[in-house]
Design an enzyme around this catalytic site. Structure first.
Site, mmCIF file in Angstrom:
data_model
loop_
_atom_site.group_PDB
_atom_site.id
_atom_site.type_symbol
_atom_site.label_atom_id
_atom_site.label_comp_id
_atom_site.label_asym_id
_atom_site.label_seq_id
_atom_site.Cartn_x
_atom_site.Cartn_y
_atom_site.Cartn_z
ATOM 1 N N HIS A 95 0.834 -1.210 0.000
ATOM 2 C CA HIS A 95 0.000 0.000 0.000
ATOM 3 C C HIS A 95 0.866 1.257 0.000
ATOM 4 C CE1 HIS A 95 -3.311 -2.779 1.267
ATOM 5 N NE2 HIS A 95 -3.925 -2.016 0.379
ATOM 6 N N HIS A 144 1.128 1.470 -5.800
ATOM 7 C CA HIS A 144 -0.227 0.886 -5.865
ATOM 8 C C HIS A 144 -1.227 1.974 -6.286
ATOM 9 C CE1 HIS A 144 -3.953 -1.117 -4.867
ATOM 10 N NE2 HIS A 144 -4.209 -0.245 -3.895
ATOM 11 N N HIS A 171 -6.944 7.027 -2.954
ATOM 12 C CA HIS A 171 -7.804 6.034 -2.296
ATOM 13 C C HIS A 171 -7.149 5.269 -1.139
ATOM 14 C CE1 HIS A 171 -5.758 2.864 -4.513
ATOM 15 N NE2 HIS A 171 -6.365 2.006 -3.717
ATOM 16 N N ASP A 172 -5.812 5.231 -1.056
ATOM 17 C CA ASP A 172 -5.154 4.559 0.083
ATOM 18 C C ASP A 172 -4.147 5.500 0.762
ATOM 19 O OD1 ASP A 172 -6.296 1.994 0.314
ATOM 20 O OD2 ASP A 172 -5.070 1.191 -1.326
ATOM 21 N N ASP A 177 -9.129 -1.450 -8.000
ATOM 22 C CA ASP A 177 -8.350 -1.648 -6.774
ATOM 23 C C ASP A 177 -7.955 -3.114 -6.581
ATOM 24 O OD1 ASP A 177 -7.204 -0.750 -4.429
ATOM 25 O OD2 ASP A 177 -9.067 -0.735 -3.268
HETATM 26 P P1 CMP Z 1 -6.912 -2.146 -0.586
HETATM 27 O O1 CMP Z 1 -6.005 -1.866 -1.727
HETATM 28 O O2 CMP Z 1 -7.022 -1.166 0.508
HETATM 29 O O3 CMP Z 1 -8.368 -2.510 -1.122
HETATM 30 C C1 CMP Z 1 -8.588 -3.726 -1.830
HETATM 31 C C2 CMP Z 1 -8.123 -4.835 -0.961
HETATM 32 O O4 CMP Z 1 -8.214 -6.135 -1.512
HETATM 33 C C3 CMP Z 1 -6.634 -4.681 -0.655
HETATM 34 O O5 CMP Z 1 -6.443 -3.529 0.112
HETATM 35 C C4 CMP Z 1 -6.357 -6.008 -0.005
HETATM 36 O O6 CMP Z 1 -6.775 -5.998 1.331
HETATM 37 C C5 CMP Z 1 -7.274 -6.941 -0.809
HETATM 38 N N1 CMP Z 1 -6.492 -7.666 -1.819
HETATM 39 C C6 CMP Z 1 -5.981 -7.186 -2.976
HETATM 40 N N2 CMP Z 1 -5.302 -8.149 -3.628
HETATM 41 C C7 CMP Z 1 -5.388 -9.257 -2.856
HETATM 42 C C8 CMP Z 1 -4.883 -10.568 -2.983
HETATM 43 N N3 CMP Z 1 -4.142 -10.943 -4.050
HETATM 44 N N4 CMP Z 1 -5.127 -11.449 -2.002
HETATM 45 C C9 CMP Z 1 -5.859 -11.086 -0.913
HETATM 46 N N5 CMP Z 1 -6.359 -9.852 -0.734
HETATM 47 C C10 CMP Z 1 -6.136 -8.941 -1.692
HETATM 48 MG MG MG Z 2 -7.875 0.714 0.600
HETATM 49 ZN ZN ZN Z 3 -5.980 0.051 -2.788
#
Ligand code: CMP
Ligand code: MG
Ligand code: ZN
Length: 356
Positions: free
Chosen positions: A76, A80, A116-117, A224
């Site tokens: 994050h 990303h 967004h993050d 995302d």
């Molecule tokens: P975020 O980017 O905040 O929002 C989408 C979420 O999906 C991300 O955080 C992770 O928590 C989850 N995520 C994204 N990719 C994966 C993955 N390959 N395996 C498990 N969780 C994921």
């Molecule tokens: Mg997020």
């Molecule tokens: Zn994200």
């Protein structure tokens, strides 16, 4: 910042699904987020339309990158954010979504993707709640991180040297802010199943009746979680980074005597199986709904424009309908061409290849 060779080089393939943000970030000396954002705002004509001063944009992007990199998170971070922003651009441009939106809405989508993050702590909402962190207290355990990303961003904008929204009218600002809040809160995975269910219901109606804010939130959420639908090498890399971030959280949980959050125990998490589960139960169904949604948007746009002259079949009309916004991006951009295809099918087939 706008026209350096480096900026041009690192955003060269920005229109492609196969844009490799990790390599581009190396070319950009770790500053891919500012280059992707500036390039896109420029190409959509948003810098001109909303009178964004170059110096203010530059200041804002410096703050964004530094906020994203505060906790040195493996996943994050500002790369990303650049990845999600570029993927959002793909949906706007290649999938034609921009034609359905006003300039302000396109701006809101790109802005939401960028922020967004912001200031992500490298730990999940569950960790914040369980560890009773300060931000969990501030947001009463509800969408803790997503509220934090939004609030910290809008706080930045109180400084006029950073306020890239300063020339939006009062009404524009209110609508913009409301859209951005809805989109970023929609990235909370807790709302995933509920949102997808609502969207499926809406898409099953004969009439296209999807509210814009809900549609935009669906698109951002899909961008995302889109890395499993990218090239294997890129997806593999992102997964490794995310799992390392989860495992670091697990180490903290162990230290604090908290139960491990899902996927956070580095000794027992079955990585491959967890990924297959994530792809089958989360990503694949989302991309299917997104594909249907984008098809319906295109169809609705074609209908709005009305039948062309002569006796073209509905199918032919659909493929040749004018795309005013995309034409204008082409004119101001690098002469790129928009393509017409079944996006849902492409995403699905890449996901399946990654699973094999
Ligand atoms: P975020 O980017 O905040 O929002 C989408 C979420 O999906 C991300 O955080 C992770 O928590 C989850 N995520 C994204 N990719 C994966 C993955 N390959 N395996 C498990 N969780 C994921
Ligand atoms: Mg997020
Ligand atoms: Zn994200």
């Amino acid at each position: 910042m706008l026209f350096t060779d480096q900026a041009v080089q690192c955003t060269e393939n920005i229109d492609c699904w196969s844009f490799d943000v990790l390599s581009a970030n190396r070319v950009a000396n770790g500053q891919i987020l500012r280059h992707v954002t500036t390039d896109l705002l420029n190409r959509y004509g948003l810098i001109h339309k909303f009178k964004i001063q170059t110096a203010v944009l530059e200041n804002f992007m410096i703050q964004m990158e530094s906020g994203y990199n505060t906790y040195k998170n493996p996943y994050h971070n500002s790369i990303h954010a650049a990845d999600v922003t570029q993927t959002t651009h793909y949906m706007l441009f290649q999938a034609g979504l921009a034609n359905w939106l006003t300039d302000m809405e396109v701006f809101a989508m790109l802005f939401a993707a960028v922020i967004h993050d912001y200031k992500h702590t490298g730990t999940t909402n569950n960790y914040h709640v369980m560890s009773r962190s300060d931000i969990a207290l501030i947001y009463n355990d509800r969408s803790v991180l997503e509220n934090h990303h939004l609030s910290e961003t809008f706080r930045l904008l109180k400084d006029q040297n950073l306020n890239i929204l300063q020339n939006l009218s009062r009404d524009e600002y209110r609508d913009f802010r409301s859209l951005v809040i809805e989109m970023v809160l929609g990235t909370d995975m807790t709302s995933h199943f509920n949102h997808l269910k609502i969207m499926k219901k809406l898409l099953a109606h004969q009439e296209f009746s999807v509210d814009k804010a809900k549609g935009m939130a669906l698109v951002l959420h899909c961008c995302d979680i889109s890395h499993p639908s990218k090239e294997w090498r890129v997806h593999y890399h992102w997964t490794k980074l995310l799992l390392e971030e989860f495992f670091q959280q697990g180490d903290k949980e162990k230290e604090l005597g908290l139960p491990f959050s899902p996927l956070c125990d580095r000794n027992t998490t079955p990585v491959a199986e967890s990924q297959i589960g994530f792809i089958n139960f989360i990503v694949s169904p989302s991309m299917e709904v997104l594909g249907t949604f984008l098809d319906k948007v295109q169809l609705a746009l074609t209908r709005d424009i009305g039948p062309g002259e002569g006796s073209l079949s509905a199918e032919h009309e659909e493929k040749t309908a004018p795309n005013p916004r995309i034409r204008s991006i082409q004119a101001s951009g690098k002469g790129i061409k928009s393509v017409s295809f079944d996006l849902g099918m492409i995403l699905e087939s890449t996901i399946k290849q990654n699973l094999l």
